[in-house]
Enzyme design. Sequence first.
Site, PDB file in Angstrom:
ATOM      1  N   CYS A 154      79.179 138.672  11.167  1.00 45.90           N
ATOM      2  CA  CYS A 154      79.647 139.954  11.712  1.00 45.90           C
ATOM      3  C   CYS A 154      80.747 140.613  10.895  1.00 45.90           C
ATOM      4  CB  CYS A 154      80.210 139.765  13.114  1.00 45.90           C
ATOM      5  SG  CYS A 154      79.110 139.034  14.299  1.00 45.90           S
ATOM      6  N   LEU A 267      71.980 102.617   4.397  1.00 51.63           N
ATOM      7  CA  LEU A 267      73.425 102.655   4.652  1.00 51.63           C
ATOM      8  C   LEU A 267      73.741 104.088   5.039  1.00 51.63           C
ATOM      9  CD1 LEU A 267      73.669  99.874   3.436  1.00 51.63           C
ATOM     10  CD2 LEU A 267      75.509 100.705   1.969  1.00 51.63           C
ATOM     11  N   ASN A 271      75.906 110.961   6.293  1.00 56.41           N
ATOM     12  CA  ASN A 271      74.732 111.415   7.040  1.00 56.41           C
ATOM     13  C   ASN A 271      74.311 112.841   6.647  1.00 56.41           C
ATOM     14  OD1 ASN A 271      72.665 110.958   8.987  1.00 56.41           O
ATOM     15  ND2 ASN A 271      73.771 112.265  10.431  1.00 56.41           N
ATOM     16  N   SER A 357      79.354 111.072   0.842  1.00 62.52           N
ATOM     17  CA  SER A 357      79.981 110.042   0.007  1.00 62.52           C
ATOM     18  C   SER A 357      79.387 110.083  -1.401  1.00 62.52           C
ATOM     19  CB  SER A 357      79.711 108.666   0.612  1.00 62.52           C
ATOM     20  OG  SER A 357      78.325 108.420   0.597  1.00 62.52           O
ATOM     21  N   ASP A 370      74.094 118.009  -7.909  1.00 66.85           N
ATOM     22  CA  ASP A 370      74.963 118.616  -8.919  1.00 66.85           C
ATOM     23  C   ASP A 370      75.687 117.570  -9.752  1.00 66.85           C
ATOM     24  OD1 ASP A 370      74.600 121.344  -8.484  1.00 66.85           O
ATOM     25  OD2 ASP A 370      75.866 121.302  -6.712  1.00 66.85           O
ATOM     26  N   PHE A 813      72.225 142.472  15.934  1.00 68.17           N
ATOM     27  CA  PHE A 813      71.795 143.244  14.750  1.00 68.17           C
ATOM     28  C   PHE A 813      70.372 143.800  14.881  1.00 68.17           C
ATOM     29  CE2 PHE A 813      74.351 139.480  13.411  1.00 68.17           C
ATOM     30  CZ  PHE A 813      75.565 140.139  13.328  1.00 68.17           C
ATOM     31  N   GLU A1276      75.841 150.812  12.428  1.00 64.07           N
ATOM     32  CA  GLU A1276      74.790 150.476  11.453  1.00 64.07           C
ATOM     33  C   GLU A1276      75.009 151.031  10.055  1.00 64.07           C
ATOM     34  OE1 GLU A1276      70.677 150.879  13.602  1.00 64.07           O
ATOM     35  OE2 GLU A1276      72.044 152.457  14.247  1.00 64.07           O
TER      36      GLU A1276
HETATM   37  C1  LIG Z   1      74.735 121.774   3.992  1.00 67.58           C
HETATM   38  C2  LIG Z   1      74.598 120.903   2.799  1.00 67.58           C
HETATM   39  C3  LIG Z   1      74.831 121.458   1.558  1.00 67.58           C
HETATM   40  C4  LIG Z   1      74.703 120.675   0.423  1.00 67.58           C
HETATM   41  N1  LIG Z   1      74.942 121.251  -0.788  1.00 67.58           N
HETATM   42  C5  LIG Z   1      74.823 120.503  -1.904  1.00 67.58           C
HETATM   43  C6  LIG Z   1      75.061 121.069  -3.187  1.00 67.58           C
HETATM   44  O1  LIG Z   1      75.388 122.240  -3.309  1.00 67.58           O
HETATM   45  N2  LIG Z   1      74.890 120.269  -4.263  1.00 67.58           N
HETATM   46  C7  LIG Z   1      74.544 118.969  -4.162  1.00 67.58           C
HETATM   47  O2  LIG Z   1      74.430 118.309  -5.162  1.00 67.58           O
HETATM   48  N3  LIG Z   1      74.318 118.409  -2.970  1.00 67.58           N
HETATM   49  C8  LIG Z   1      74.442 119.144  -1.854  1.00 67.58           C
HETATM   50  N4  LIG Z   1      74.192 118.568  -0.637  1.00 67.58           N
HETATM   51  C9  LIG Z   1      73.729 117.177  -0.587  1.00 67.58           C
HETATM   52  C10 LIG Z   1      74.889 116.202  -0.465  1.00 67.58           C
HETATM   53  O3  LIG Z   1      75.613 116.152  -1.649  1.00 67.58           O
HETATM   54  C11 LIG Z   1      74.326 114.851  -0.136  1.00 67.58           C
HETATM   55  O4  LIG Z   1      73.635 114.950   1.062  1.00 67.58           O
HETATM   56  C12 LIG Z   1      75.404 113.819   0.038  1.00 67.58           C
HETATM   57  O5  LIG Z   1      76.127 113.646  -1.106  1.00 67.58           O
HETATM   58  C13 LIG Z   1      74.851 112.513   0.542  1.00 67.58           C
HETATM   59  O6  LIG Z   1      75.923 111.656   0.883  1.00 67.58           O
HETATM   60  P1  LIG Z   1      76.048 110.993   2.323  1.00 67.58           P
HETATM   61  O7  LIG Z   1      77.220 110.121   2.308  1.00 67.58           O
HETATM   62  O8  LIG Z   1      76.055 112.024   3.355  1.00 67.58           O
HETATM   63  O9  LIG Z   1      74.712 110.197   2.378  1.00 67.58           O
HETATM   64  P2  LIG Z   1      73.923 109.632   3.626  1.00 67.58           P
HETATM   65  O10 LIG Z   1      73.105 110.721   4.208  1.00 67.58           O
HETATM   66  O11 LIG Z   1      74.823 108.930   4.550  1.00 67.58           O
HETATM   67  O12 LIG Z   1      72.983 108.594   2.889  1.00 67.58           O
HETATM   68  C14 LIG Z   1      72.047 109.013   1.970  1.00 67.58           C
HETATM   69  C15 LIG Z   1      71.282 107.862   1.354  1.00 67.58           C
HETATM   70  O13 LIG Z   1      72.120 107.131   0.489  1.00 67.58           O
HETATM   71  C16 LIG Z   1      71.988 105.748   0.717  1.00 67.58           C
HETATM   72  N5  LIG Z   1      73.298 105.130   0.455  1.00 67.58           N
HETATM   73  C17 LIG Z   1      74.483 105.634   0.799  1.00 67.58           C
HETATM   74  N6  LIG Z   1      75.465 104.836   0.337  1.00 67.58           N
HETATM   75  C18 LIG Z   1      74.879 103.813  -0.263  1.00 67.58           C
HETATM   76  C19 LIG Z   1      75.372 102.655  -0.926  1.00 67.58           C
HETATM   77  N7  LIG Z   1      76.660 102.439  -1.044  1.00 67.58           N
HETATM   78  N8  LIG Z   1      74.469 101.802  -1.434  1.00 67.58           N
HETATM   79  C20 LIG Z   1      73.148 102.027  -1.322  1.00 67.58           C
HETATM   80  N9  LIG Z   1      72.635 103.104  -0.707  1.00 67.58           N
HETATM   81  C21 LIG Z   1      73.487 103.981  -0.183  1.00 67.58           C
HETATM   82  C22 LIG Z   1      71.588 105.644   2.148  1.00 67.58           C
HETATM   83  O14 LIG Z   1      70.898 104.455   2.370  1.00 67.58           O
HETATM   84  C23 LIG Z   1      70.742 106.880   2.342  1.00 67.58           C
HETATM   85  O15 LIG Z   1      69.417 106.590   2.025  1.00 67.58           O
HETATM   86  C24 LIG Z   1      74.328 119.319   0.526  1.00 67.58           C
HETATM   87  C25 LIG Z   1      74.099 118.751   1.777  1.00 67.58           C
HETATM   88  C26 LIG Z   1      74.225 119.534   2.912  1.00 67.58           C
HETATM   89  C27 LIG Z   1      73.978 118.937   4.253  1.00 67.58           C
HETATM   90  S1  FES Z   2      82.210 136.994  14.468  1.00 64.24           S
HETATM   91 FE1  FES Z   2      81.542 135.684  12.917  1.00 64.24          FE
HETATM   92  S2  FES Z   2      79.450 135.441  13.390  1.00 64.24           S
HETATM   93 FE2  FES Z   2      80.071 136.928  14.790  1.00 64.24          FE
END
Ligand SMILES: Cc1cc2nc3c(=O)[nH]c(=O)nc-3n(C[C@H](O)[C@H](O)[C@H](O)COP(=O)(O)OP(=O)(O)OC[C@H]3O[C@@H](n4cnc5c(N)ncnc54)[C@H](O)[C@@H]3O)c2cc1C
Ligand code: FES
Length: 1345
Positions: A154, A267, A271, A357, A370, A813, A1276
């Site tokens: 908005c 692991l 998430n 992570s 990345d 909208f 608008e």
């Molecule tokens: C909204 C959004 C935007 C994003 N934008 C980008 C972006 O611009 N660029 C980019 O590069 N990424 C992007 N990502 C991806 C993001 O970088 C990855 O999802 C993230 O780094 C995964 O890490 P996690 O800890 O959440 O993994 P989890 O989801 O917790 O785990 C992922 C996997 O890794 C395995 N794992 C984790 N740790 C270990 C370990 N120690 N040993 C063995 N296996 C392991 C797990 O078993 C699982 O299979 C984006 C994600 C989201 C949700």
């Molecule tokens: S005020 Fe931000 S989405 Fe409506």
Amino acid sequence: MPCPSRSDALVFFVNGRKVVERNVDPEVTLLTFLRKNLRLTGTKYACGRGGCGACTVMVSKQDPACQEIRHFSVTACLVPICSLYGAAVTTVEGVGSIKTRLHPVQERIAKSHGTQCGFCTPGMVMSMYTLLRNHPQPSEEQLLAALGGNLCRCTGYRPILESGKTFCLESNDCQQKGTGKCCLDQGEDDSSSLGRNNDMCTDLFEKEEFQPLDPTQELIFPPELLRMAENPEKRTLTFHGERVTWILPGTLKDLLELKARHPEAPLILGNTSLGPAMKSQGHFHPILLSPARISELSMVSKTSNGLTIGAGCSLAQVKDILAERVSKLPEEKTQTYRALLKHLKSLAGQQIRNMASLGGHIMSRHCYSDLNPILAVGNATLNLISGEGSRQIPLSEHFLAGLASADLKPGEILESVYIPDSQKWEFVSAFRQAQCQQNALADVNAGMRVLFKEGTDTIENLSIAYGGVGAATISAQKSCQQLLGRRWDELMLDEACRLLLDEVSLPGWAPGGRVEFKRTLVVSFFFKFYLQVLQELKKLVELFSVPNSRCYPEISDRFLSALEDFPVTVPQGVQRYQSVDSHQPLQDPVGRPIMHLSGLKHATGEAIFCDDLPMVDKELFMALVTSTRAHAKIISIDLSKALELPGVVDVITAEDIPGTNGAEDDKLLAADEVLCVGQIICAVVAETEVQAKRAIEKIKITYEELEPVIFTIEDAIKHNSFLCPEKKLEQGNIEEAFEKVDQIVEGEVHVGGQEHFYMETQRVLVIPNTEDKELDIYVSTQDPAHVQKTVSSTLNIPINRITCHVKRVGGGFGGKVVRPAAFGAIAAVGAIKTGHPIRLVLDREDDMLITGGRHPLFGKYKVGFMNNGRIKALDVECFINGGCMLDDSEQVIEFLILKLENAYKIRNLRFRGRACLTNLPSNTAFRGFGFPQGTLVTESCITAVAAKCGLLPEEIREKNMYRTVDKTIYKQAFNPETLIRCWNECLDKSSFHNRRVKVEEFNKKNYWKKRGIAMIPMKFSVGFAASSYHQAAALVHIYTDGSVLVTHGGNELGQGIHTKMLQVASRELKIPMSYMHISETSTATVPNTIATAASIGSDVNGRAVQNACQILLKRLEPIIKKNPEGTWEDWIEAAFEQRISLSSTGYFRGYKAFMDWEKGEGEPFPYYVYGAACSEVEIDCLTGAHKKIRTDIVMDACSSLNPAIDIGQVEGSFIQGMGLYTTEELKYSPEGVLYSRGPDEYRIPTISDVPEEFNVSLLSPSQTPLTIYSSKGLGESGMFLGSSVFFAITDAVAAARRERDTAEDFTVKSPATPEWVRMACADRFTKMIPRDDPKTFKPWSIPIA
Ligand SMILES: Cc1cc2nc3c(=O)[nH]c(=O)nc-3n(C[C@H](O)[C@H](O)[C@H](O)COP(=O)(O)OP(=O)(O)OC[C@H]3O[C@@H](n4cnc5c(N)ncnc54)[C@H](O)[C@@H]3O)c2cc1C
Ligand code: FES
Ligand code: FES
């Protein structure tokens, strides 16, 4: 080790209160838990994928490695509840409340007008709050980074940022910092226009009012959790859910044992990878292992040669660790770290970086990762550990491709990552190009490293890895191998490009599309690397006076522009409006920048939206089943498996509808035939949301495909497939005029569709009453009367039994004008059939799939003009893609044709338009209603004329603009004086002519970066083209204590209509707004309302409220006259005593509007809003990226009712328009399936897309008898002004093409995405890439405009 049957208690804190969950379900997210279990509904659901930030909360935890408490923002929709063991969660409710104490963040965002619909506000508050917990006086850059993961549809972000800046260290009174000048300085060029004028205000809020931030007042980390963290329980904890078990070991040894026992169990850390895959891709893991308590995974160790970072460290921590390392070591050693840091700034939003992570990132091996390409070229090593010991493997291409020989073994986990320091004569760079600068996945990214033989430019080692160009990160090993021993020169560059294109090949059908763009980036990135390294080499040679070194070719200054990426800068700007007359009574709020009535409640999360209503007794949840075919006969629907599932109560099909099933060509529930993918077929009703959603997967529908299947406008024209007859307007003699002109140009324009992306998805709660078939419907809609009527005809019960309530809408909208009626009616059928209340909340994916949006457009023009730029004849034909049902398409094409002339007087005109019938979800109303698409054709035509005449487009615009009182193409008289004022003031305020010269100078000096500037005029007609739509009613009650309840027919969508209505009532009744209240819009209090749309909501409802108040005041007059010294309360008491009615309806029999299409004449619109916008951009010709340098808008608000709200509407719609024209791209498969169904695939502007300088001025007030207090509806119009950015981009592209001797006339295509810009800036690299014959493959996506 865990006992399989018993669950441990999950202990955590929420807002200082202990939560102990004994039977926690690991599949539940924190968002669901907060909203459903704790009834803390301030945290919102808007996407469920971590991409919008609406669900942001703060998590505080003791770090297992450093023993410090960390506060970090997270997106609650991706946080599994079990991951919170030992954590403290702070939600917006825990920060402050209007009932107790507001937090300064909440107070300031509201008072700075940073809330409109308020749906994003709690998330914004929490992102800022977390930042302030860590940095009580942050820098503006930190603020921008903290808000990068929060979307707002908005406000256009400017006021949100402004509120945050009040906490920043360097914030001072001048709003134009960073330019080196104060906005109030008189000086040469652009600053001259920003001088102070006595009547003009530039402050929309009083900073002095704000309470100071007192960090000592914040909630402390719960001592109990501190004790738990200090004496950690080493025992493994287990949480058993219905389908999933969460295991939380206390030691590394236990973790490794568990992993050995459950090698398939992932692991789970952040998430952010697992979560979206489980939600949207059907991944299922019965056991999840959480290493959250294993300190070994968070260890960091530094050696003299490199850095080892624990796999459990979050990406935000990795960023800090690398930054520290970079600050301590010489530059040559930190090449890899700096490359990683560069990407860590733009990777996702802050919340995701806090959660994700390093281990999860690496192990997810996303093709778009990345970091992996940089880690791969930087020779990172993975330290693995299992029960059997530890070992190292390289983070190689084979690992990234998941080859078993190079991968983890079952039972192994990643403990840490070793990243070696770089060395002298070694260079590492990172590249990425996405749709937006921030919070968008890269289309292509790359890591590149080269090592030279000491003191030479001979390549000793070279590594290049790309992301986004295959199923995994790809290493160009062969190419690199072949280049060893080569010198770093142009010959090598050419050879490298050839090799790279050969090795990193991408088929024409590759998933994700944009194939030619990606191929071009592969070589463009390498070229950038080549130049960067050349520069560095030169520096090294000079620094060390290397003997026998070769003399590197000078890079001409013109080519240096290839080197720099656009930095993310903090936007600045000034908002100007006229102050109220000094004689206006203080009590009278009209014309003052009054805060949105719900602003504070938005900021505390206490503003209730539809789905925030508590669960009602026996409530059931509904989920929709939609068609997977674009055009097919329904052969059978098998519900049996779904009905067997636990919790499922019923499935509603077309047969259950007691009344009419929508219209013949617009069925509520498909019965025999489906017309598009996403058409609703039936609806499951179950006890819980989860059960309903699981059940829809079990419904089996068999189809028989039907012909024809039409998706594109081109195909629709071929098949003569249209929704309604052609609309046509004509004046003069076009054929004759074409014969007399000097030149004729013909061209085509394609404008893509747009998703509304209101933050609150469609939702409705239907409560059937036991008596008389009454229904109460709480619905997020712009048109409750339409919902009421549709439910009535669907159920075959009179309208008077149905009451629709709208408290507030989280953004509309136009998308909540027509569609909510269908959802309301389907839910009502469910409610009547089951006898239970029904709640229906659309997921973002379903909302985007089902509801349609702005009509894509294909326009053809033929324009005849004289060599001096005077246009004599214009013939335009437009086709819009209406989708499979009529919806609003006929009105949209009418409006488009009526508005197509924009600000220009052209004597000979022909405008024709048709709405195409295709097998796509029906498109519908969207802010601007055809104007933003259609007028892009007109303005593109002007640009084409300018190019042919060798003049500036602005000169052509001026030359052809209406100048005097005149008649439009449909013969409505109007006075363009204000249009001319807006244009001239914008020219002046933006210093257009000076800056035009500077742009040209810049372009002469820079080959790879080009600037463009464009100024656009606007004549926007408000209102509907039919009189019956121009009416409104209000109901005003005065109670015996003097308080006033106002009700009117408008809906609060964020546009501040309720605030404006109370301003009107306050002026009329001459009492402060504090006496007044608006509770909701309800069909029971104000019947037969029209949709809140077409920018006239405040106009017409304001007049109705005024009418009611005037009636009441008239009744009170004798009493006031008798006791002029009395108080309002005295008069009301007296009136009651004297049996004077203290309640009145008000009515406005609005404007007469009509249009005779046969004659091509009418007065379809009550009045026009005028405006002008000037934007300047810079493009990177090698990547297609652009930055918005500056935008100046001058808007005619006539006499603004509320300048803060009106400026908010202008800014918000401008940014939304900018999204339409630059980033928002809907992608459809060749089978008509919408791919872009969430914020990760569909890019609406983020905070870093706001122009670096963004100035908005409201023209000094004028008078019109037509509207309430001479105000104008600005809802608008600003949308189209976003096209000034589009034309600035095309101006820059044209400059690039001129320089490269490429034809200047190119097909205009909106949005001007990086892909379009890059490919339009044709050069040696675009010529190099292989092109496919489109006939030889099926593309991943099809263009539908
Ligand atoms: C909204 C959004 C935007 C994003 N934008 C980008 C972006 O611009 N660029 C980019 O590069 N990424 C992007 N990502 C991806 C993001 O970088 C990855 O999802 C993230 O780094 C995964 O890490 P996690 O800890 O959440 O993994 P989890 O989801 O917790 O785990 C992922 C996997 O890794 C395995 N794992 C984790 N740790 C270990 C370990 N120690 N040993 C063995 N296996 C392991 C797990 O078993 C699982 O299979 C984006 C994600 C989201 C949700
Ligand atoms: S005020 Fe931000 S989405 Fe409506
Ligand atoms: S709802 Fe959680 S990020 Fe969008």
